[in-house]
Enzyme design. Structure first.
Site, PDB file in Angstrom:
ATOM      1  N   ASP A 184       3.047  -2.341  -2.553  1.00 44.21           N
ATOM      2  CA  ASP A 184       2.522  -1.615  -1.392  1.00 44.21           C
ATOM      3  C   ASP A 184       2.155  -2.578  -0.263  1.00 44.21           C
ATOM      4  O   ASP A 184       1.154  -3.280  -0.346  1.00 44.21           O
ATOM      5  CB  ASP A 184       1.283  -0.804  -1.826  1.00 44.21           C
ATOM      6  CG  ASP A 184       0.680  -0.017  -0.670  1.00 44.21           C
ATOM      7  OD1 ASP A 184       1.404   0.252   0.306  1.00 44.21           O
ATOM      8  OD2 ASP A 184      -0.514   0.331  -0.743  1.00 44.21           O
TER       9      ASP A 184
ATOM     10  N   ASP B  11       5.269  -0.053   5.960  1.00 48.26           N
ATOM     11  CA  ASP B  11       4.471   0.226   4.762  1.00 48.26           C
ATOM     12  C   ASP B  11       5.315   0.782   3.623  1.00 48.26           C
ATOM     13  O   ASP B  11       5.684   1.947   3.623  1.00 48.26           O
ATOM     14  CB  ASP B  11       3.354   1.209   5.136  1.00 48.26           C
ATOM     15  CG  ASP B  11       2.500   1.614   3.945  1.00 48.26           C
ATOM     16  OD1 ASP B  11       2.619   0.984   2.884  1.00 48.26           O
ATOM     17  OD2 ASP B  11       1.713   2.562   4.082  1.00 48.26           O
TER      18      ASP B  11
END
Length: 455
Positions: A47, A240
């Site tokens: 992440d 992201d």
């Protein structure tokens, strides 16, 4: 050069990290990691939109495996509780340290800060095959404070690798949550030439918290949306991997939907498809992608008077979800609206090899050879273009992300709160005391792999 760097094993072998990820855009891409002594094997979600390394620390109905610190002789508890909240989910755990090794990563073992998750809500979801999260953003986002050294900072310091990593996620054109798993690569410490074709185009990192970049314009089917470029960066634009979709600020989202609907060859389209509440289904023999336009995002080049564009074909944003009966394939719209950011999530990232060059404060994009559907590329990069038609700065100059400004703003808010409280006490008879607060520990929804996963 970035191709080689010394480490305890001699030289970095980036090929050893090729295809070290598994997963899909619907449930995330994860890396196998060995934690503790003796080693406990866990799958860890990659992440780039958060900064804590956290693993399940107790059994959970949606987790097939968890890390038991009591079984590790090298685990050290810091005794500090940490909570990370997402817009629709959260976890609370305890900070500690332990040693980790990566079977398909860097040679050697490293001591890392680990949060063991003791309670969670809507964080681990049914069907996910990972047991923890690897936050690869900057220490500014680390909880409970930026003094918690991030996983990657620890690697750079201990393994003496260059401050750069790169990411390839290979799920283009494949079912979002299929029965199998797609591959991917997380290259720690550099760039692996076999993972891209053509040139790498770099855009500056505007601020080091998320990987915040500057977007200059969007085109749908080659037509400029003609919005003020600040709309694309309201209130930030970030890269992201932990967000499933391409997320657009509300004004940009509605303009994109209108443009796609206008250029699409389908006249009548249910609004539920655009908002994500309905799927669209076609006969399996049909490929609906030919009905939709390509989408282009212009990013500012390192030379600020130039830009380049990354384009995704509909194979990346009209995403197969499930098959109904013998002959229907259903798809979802891989773009959604956002209240506080433009997020280049997995929908776009699956088209590219993305380089997070922290040493030179820039993010690079190159065409990924695995971004193909039916033998044809589904992503493109073109440039350079002039930036004469856009503002010299498309990012709002008022930045409240700097720690000093945060502290100043909270101090002022606290002062106002005290004054207000005194006034309330004086005005109310009998006095009433109401304690209201805002939780400044919320990681906003852009780094939430919870809210935007398909459930």
């Amino acid at each position: 050069g970035l191709a080689l760097a010394s480490d305890p094993g001699g030289t970095l072998n980036f090929l050893a990290m090729v295809e070290n990820l598994q997963g899909d855009s619907g449930r995330g891409y994860y890396l196998e990691m060995l934690i503790g002594t003796p080693a406990q094997a866990l799958n860890i979600l990659v992440d780039t939109g958060s900064s804590n390394f956290a693993v399940a620390g107790v059994p959970d109905p949606d987790v097939t495996s968890y890390f038991n610190p009591e079984l590790s002789s090298t685990y050290r508890s810091e005794g500090v509780e940490v909570t990370v909240k997402y817009s629709q989910g959260s976890w609370t755990g305890v900070l500690g340290t332990d040693v980790i090794t990566m079977p398909k990563g860097l040679y050697g073992s490293y001591t890392i800060n680990i949060a063991t998750i003791l309670e969670s809500e809507n964080f681990f979801l049914p069907g996910v095959k990972w047991h923890g999260i690897l936050g690869l953003a900057y220490d500014a986002l680390a909880k409970p404070s930026s003094s918690v050294e991030t996983f990657f900072d620890s690697l750079v310091r201990q393994a003496k690798i260059p401050n750069i990593f790169s990411l390839q996620m290979c799920g283009a054109g494949l079912p979002v949550s299929g029965s199998g798993t797609n591959g991917g690569s997380l290259v720690l410490g550099g760039i692996e030439p076999s993972l891209y074709t053509g040139d790498i185009w770099y855009t500056p990192i505007k601020e080091e918290w998320y990987y915040q970049v500057e977007i200059l314009k969007l085109e749908v089917g080659g037509q400029n949306l003609e919005l003020d470029c600040r709309e694309y960066n309201a209130d930030k634009a970030i890269v992201d991997s932990g967000t499933t979709l391409l997320r657009l600020p509300e004004k940009v989202f509605s303009a994109v939907v209108q443009a796609i609907a206008r250029t699409s060859l389908i006249q009548e389209f249910s609004s539920g498809f655009w908002t994500g509440s309905q799927l669209a289904c076609w006969d399996r023999a049909e490929k609906p992608w030919s009905l939709f336009p390509k989408l282009s995002i212009y990013l500012r080049d390192e030379n600020s008077s130039r830009s380049f564009r990354i384009s995704i074909l509909p194979q990346l944003y009209i995403q197969p979800i499930l098959v109904i009966g013998d002959n229907l394939q259903c798809y979802r719209f891989g773009i959604s609206s956002s209240t506080n950011a433009l997020v280049i999530g997995a929908t776009v990232m699956e088209g590219f090899y993305v380089i997070f060059d922290r040493a030179q404060r820039r993010v690079g994009f190159a065409v990924s050879p695995c971004a193909e559907a039916d033998g044809s590329p589904v992503s493109e990069i073109e440039g350079p273009f002039t930036t004469a038609d856009v503002a010299s700065n498309c990012v709002s100059s008022v930045s409240f992300h700097e720690p000093v400004l945060w502290i100043a703003s909270y101090a002022l808010m606290s002062l106002c709160g005290i004054i207000l409280l005194v006034l309330i006490v004086l005005l109310l008879i009998p006095p009433r005391c109401q304690h209201r607060y805002t939780d400044n520990d919320v990681v906003n929804d852009e780094s939430s792999l919870v809210r935007h996963r398909w459930k």
